[in-house]
Each structure stands twice: as structure tokens, then as C-alpha cells.
Design a protein around this motif. Structure first.
Motif, PDB file in Angstrom:
ATOM      1  N   VAL A   1       0.821  -1.202   0.000  1.00 30.82           N
ATOM      2  CA  VAL A   1       0.000   0.000   0.000  1.00 30.82           C
ATOM      3  C   VAL A   1       0.858   1.256   0.000  1.00 30.82           C
ATOM      4  N   ALA A   2       2.088   1.163   0.545  1.00 32.69           N
ATOM      5  CA  ALA A   2       2.984   2.321   0.586  1.00 32.69           C
ATOM      6  C   ALA A   2       4.095   2.174  -0.446  1.00 32.69           C
ATOM      7  N   ASN A   3       3.823   1.419  -1.496  1.00 33.02           N
ATOM      8  CA  ASN A   3       4.857   1.080  -2.448  1.00 33.02           C
ATOM      9  C   ASN A   3       4.343   1.225  -3.880  1.00 33.02           C
ATOM     10  N   PRO A   4       4.094   2.438  -4.339  1.00 34.20           N
ATOM     11  CA  PRO A   4       3.542   2.649  -5.685  1.00 34.20           C
ATOM     12  C   PRO A   4       4.443   2.150  -6.798  1.00 34.20           C
ATOM     13  N   LEU A   5       5.763   2.175  -6.579  1.00 31.31           N
ATOM     14  CA  LEU A   5       6.665   1.670  -7.615  1.00 31.31           C
ATOM     15  C   LEU A   5       6.455   0.175  -7.831  1.00 31.31           C
ATOM     16  N   ALA A   6       6.220  -0.543  -6.751  1.00 27.84           N
ATOM     17  CA  ALA A   6       5.969  -1.973  -6.865  1.00 27.84           C
ATOM     18  C   ALA A   6       4.663  -2.225  -7.610  1.00 27.84           C
ATOM     19  N   VAL A   7       3.637  -1.430  -7.335  1.00 24.12           N
ATOM     20  CA  VAL A   7       2.353  -1.573  -8.018  1.00 24.12           C
ATOM     21  C   VAL A   7       2.546  -1.388  -9.511  1.00 24.12           C
ATOM     22  N   ASN A   8       3.282  -0.356  -9.893  1.00 25.44           N
ATOM     23  CA  ASN A   8       3.541  -0.109 -11.312  1.00 25.44           C
ATOM     24  C   ASN A   8       4.325  -1.246 -11.941  1.00 25.44           C
ATOM     25  N   TYR A   9       5.263  -1.783 -11.159  1.00 27.12           N
ATOM     26  CA  TYR A   9       6.061  -2.906 -11.664  1.00 27.12           C
ATOM     27  C   TYR A   9       5.163  -4.110 -11.935  1.00 27.12           C
TER      28      TYR A   9
ATOM     29  N   GLU B   1       3.104  -3.531 -15.021  1.00 25.25           N
ATOM     30  CA  GLU B   1       3.911  -3.664 -16.238  1.00 25.25           C
ATOM     31  C   GLU B   1       4.136  -5.130 -16.585  1.00 25.25           C
ATOM     32  N   ARG B   2       4.532  -5.923 -15.579  1.00 21.41           N
ATOM     33  CA  ARG B   2       4.792  -7.345 -15.802  1.00 21.41           C
ATOM     34  C   ARG B   2       3.498  -8.106 -16.102  1.00 21.41           C
ATOM     35  N   ALA B   3       2.412  -7.719 -15.439  1.00 18.83           N
ATOM     36  CA  ALA B   3       1.138  -8.409 -15.644  1.00 18.83           C
ATOM     37  C   ALA B   3       0.644  -8.250 -17.073  1.00 18.83           C
ATOM     38  N   TYR B   4       0.756  -7.044 -17.606  1.00 21.32           N
ATOM     39  CA  TYR B   4       0.311  -6.802 -18.977  1.00 21.32           C
ATOM     40  C   TYR B   4       1.180  -7.535 -20.000  1.00 21.32           C
ATOM     41  N   LYS B   5       2.383  -7.914 -19.578  1.00 20.93           N
ATOM     42  CA  LYS B   5       3.270  -8.670 -20.464  1.00 20.93           C
ATOM     43  C   LYS B   5       3.068 -10.174 -20.314  1.00 20.93           C
ATOM     44  N   GLY B   6       2.119 -10.568 -19.450  1.00 18.48           N
ATOM     45  CA  GLY B   6       1.780 -11.985 -19.344  1.00 18.48           C
ATOM     46  C   GLY B   6       2.451 -12.743 -18.224  1.00 18.48           C
TER      47      GLY B   6
ATOM     48  N   ALA C   1       2.565 -14.491 -15.008  1.00 15.93           N
ATOM     49  CA  ALA C   1       1.505 -15.038 -14.156  1.00 15.93           C
ATOM     50  C   ALA C   1       1.668 -14.657 -12.689  1.00 15.93           C
ATOM     51  N   ASP C   2       2.909 -14.618 -12.210  1.00 12.01           N
ATOM     52  CA  ASP C   2       3.129 -14.217 -10.817  1.00 12.01           C
ATOM     53  C   ASP C   2       2.717 -12.768 -10.601  1.00 12.01           C
ATOM     54  N   ALA C   3       3.096 -11.905 -11.545  1.00 11.35           N
ATOM     55  CA  ALA C   3       2.735 -10.490 -11.436  1.00 11.35           C
ATOM     56  C   ALA C   3       1.219 -10.311 -11.542  1.00 11.35           C
ATOM     57  N   GLN C   4       0.584 -11.081 -12.414  1.00  9.92           N
ATOM     58  CA  GLN C   4      -0.872 -11.013 -12.546  1.00  9.92           C
ATOM     59  C   GLN C   4      -1.550 -11.402 -11.236  1.00  9.92           C
ATOM     60  N   THR C   5      -1.009 -12.431 -10.601  1.00  6.47           N
ATOM     61  CA  THR C   5      -1.565 -12.877  -9.316  1.00  6.47           C
ATOM     62  C   THR C   5      -1.365 -11.821  -8.239  1.00  6.47           C
ATOM     63  N   ASN C   6      -0.173 -11.247  -8.185  1.00  3.15           N
ATOM     64  CA  ASN C   6       0.094 -10.207  -7.189  1.00  3.15           C
ATOM     65  C   ASN C   6      -0.776  -8.976  -7.409  1.00  3.15           C
TER      66      ASN C   6
ATOM     67  N   TYR D   1      -6.741 -12.657 -11.707  1.00  4.19           N
ATOM     68  CA  TYR D   1      -6.642 -14.048 -11.252  1.00  4.19           C
ATOM     69  C   TYR D   1      -6.931 -14.997 -12.418  1.00  4.19           C
ATOM     70  N   HIS D   2      -7.922 -14.625 -13.224  1.00  2.94           N
ATOM     71  CA  HIS D   2      -8.306 -15.476 -14.352  1.00  2.94           C
ATOM     72  C   HIS D   2      -7.163 -15.603 -15.353  1.00  2.94           C
ATOM     73  N   LYS D   3      -6.502 -14.498 -15.645  1.00  5.14           N
ATOM     74  CA  LYS D   3      -5.392 -14.535 -16.600  1.00  5.14           C
ATOM     75  C   LYS D   3      -4.270 -15.436 -16.086  1.00  5.14           C
ATOM     76  N   ALA D   4      -3.962 -15.326 -14.788  1.00 11.57           N
ATOM     77  CA  ALA D   4      -2.907 -16.155 -14.215  1.00 11.57           C
ATOM     78  C   ALA D   4      -3.354 -17.610 -14.125  1.00 11.57           C
ATOM     79  N   ALA D   5      -4.613 -17.818 -13.773  1.00 15.38           N
ATOM     80  CA  ALA D   5      -5.141 -19.181 -13.643  1.00 15.38           C
ATOM     81  C   ALA D   5      -5.102 -19.909 -14.985  1.00 15.38           C
ATOM     82  N   GLU D   6      -5.402 -19.200 -16.053  1.00 15.61           N
ATOM     83  CA  GLU D   6      -5.361 -19.807 -17.387  1.00 15.61           C
ATOM     84  C   GLU D   6      -3.956 -20.268 -17.748  1.00 15.61           C
ATOM     85  N   GLN D   7      -2.958 -19.668 -17.113  1.00 15.22           N
ATOM     86  CA  GLN D   7      -1.574 -20.073 -17.365  1.00 15.22           C
ATOM     87  C   GLN D   7      -1.113 -21.180 -16.404  1.00 15.22           C
ATOM     88  N   GLY D   8      -2.039 -21.655 -15.568  1.00 17.40           N
ATOM     89  CA  GLY D   8      -1.711 -22.769 -14.685  1.00 17.40           C
ATOM     90  C   GLY D   8      -1.193 -22.367 -13.321  1.00 17.40           C
TER      91      GLY D   8
END
Length: 217
Positions: free
Chosen positions: A21-29, A32-37, A39-44, A66-73
Motif C-alpha cells: 500500500v505504501a509502495n507505488p513503484l511496486a504496483v507499477n512494476y 507492467e509485468r502483468a500486462y506482459k503476461g 503469471a506471478d505479477a498477474q496474481t500479485n 486471477y483469471h489470466k494467471a489461472a489460465e496459465q496454470g
């Protein structure tokens, strides 16, 4: 400079001592990783939307990621997605979809999914009621110390649900549940009640089995 900034983002993203919650750089990270596929970043990212940490709480967005990450197993994402379908959070309640995703996660060894799938088979939510399948998945979850699975197995063996009735095995699971979760009054109550019906040799055997099971955790 760009490399330094990206390194800082990575450090912040994976520093477990810092709340997101106090880490906006991590949220952006993560975004960025989630949109690139990733799965760990999508879950986070889904977790952040679910909790409302660093982003506005949004169950629909949580389900989406969650659905995007789940589809990747991704097993954890599959289990969380199943919970959303089961509870109807961010998506229409659907026990069939919940059971489907619990099954996928359970097959990968997710202990929460194994316990919840066992419950689906016990109640007949999303699947046909099947005590044999319920016992099977309770055993899988119990082997990893799942509290409710231990209690359910004790009940199954005591009543002969999905398994052959066996009071010694039933007692062993109640004993084990009491050892691992000493504050669980239900486990202690059932252990004491069933123990009274056993012979001294049966009680000894139940205790031996309980400690044998515990040694495998």
C-alpha cells in the motif's frame, strides 16, 4: 539512470518487509509485468485489487487478473479464482466454475483447494455429491495438515462415509488434529468421545498412527 530506477522498483516489489500500500513503484512494476503476461505479477496485482492496497479495491479487476494467471496454470490464482466464483465476489456466483478451478489447483497440490474441493464433493456444490471423492481430497489435504480435512476424515471413518468404517483411524485423525491445532475444541471433543469407545490397544494404535502421520508433515 533508467537501470537504477528499474533496480529500485525490483527491490521494492520483492521486499516483503514493505507493505504494498505504501509502495507505488511496486504496483507499477506488477502492472507492467502483468500486462506482459507474467503469471506471478498477474496474481500479485489481483491480490492488490482484492485488498485495495496501492490501488482502489475492485473485485472485478481482481477476478480479471486471477483469471489470466489461472489460465496459465498458476495454482494459487486458480484457487483464489475458485473462491471468487464460490462467493460471488466480482463475478456471478457459480459453484460449477468454482469446483472446476478448485480441481485444477488441487491437482497441483494446493492444499486450500484440496480442502475446498473435498467440501464441494461433500455438499454437492458444483459437482455431484460423492463421499468417495470427498474422502480422497480430504486425505490429500490432511496429508498437508489441513485442519478441516483432518476433522472431516475423522468423521468419515467414524461414520463410514466414502471409506470403510474404522474407529481407530477416525480417532487417529482427531488426535492428530488436536496435536496440530490444540485450540480446536471440536477435535478435542471428538477425540475424547471416540477414545472412550476404544480398547486400550486400539487407543494405543490410534495414537501411534497419529504420530506417524504427523512425522510425514
Amino acid at each position: 539512470m533508467t537501470k537504477i530506477i528499474r533496480l529500485l522498483i525490483l527491490v521494492l516489489a520483492f521486499n516483503l518487509s514493505l507493505p504494498l500500500v505504501a509502495n507505488p513503484l511496486a504496483v507499477n512494476y506488477y502492472k507492467e509485468r502483468a500486462y506482459k503476461g507474467d503469471a506471478d505479477a498477474q496474481t500479485n496485482l489481483a491480490i492488490l485489487y482484492y485488498k485495495g492496497e496501492g490501488v482502489e479495491k475492485d473485485y472485478v479487476e481482481a477476478v480479471k487478473w486471477y483469471h489470466k494467471a489461472a489460465e496459465q496454470g498458476h495454482a494459487f490464482a486458480q484457487c483464489q479464482l475458485a473462491m471468487h466464483y464460490y462467493k460471488g465476489e466480482g463475478v456471478d456466483k457459480d459453484y460449477v466454475e468454482a469446483a472446476k478451478w478448485y480441481h485444477k489447483a488441487a491437482e497441483q497440490g494446493n492444499v486450500v483447494a484440496q480442502g475446498n474441493l473435498a467440501n464441494c464433493y461433500h455438499t454437492g456444490e458444483g459437482v455431484n455429491k460423492d463421499y468417495v471423492e470427498a474422502a480422497k481430497w480430504n486425505r490429500e489435504a490432511a496429508a498437508n495438515g489441513h485442519e478441516m480435512a483432518l476433522l472431516r476424515l475423522g468423521h468419515y471413518y467414524a461414520e463410514g462415509l466414502g471409506v470403510e468404517k474404522d474407529d481407530v483411524k477416525a480417532c487417529s485423525y482427531y488426535i492428530l488434529a488436536g496435536i496440530i491445532y490444540p485450540s480446536n475444541e471440536k477435535a478435542l471433543e471428538m477425540r475424547d468421545e471416540l477414545t472412550k469407545t476404544l480398547t486400550p490397544s486400539q487407543r494405543s494404535e490410534a495414537e501411534r498412527r497419529a504420530f506417524e502421520l504427523k512425522s510425514k508433515f
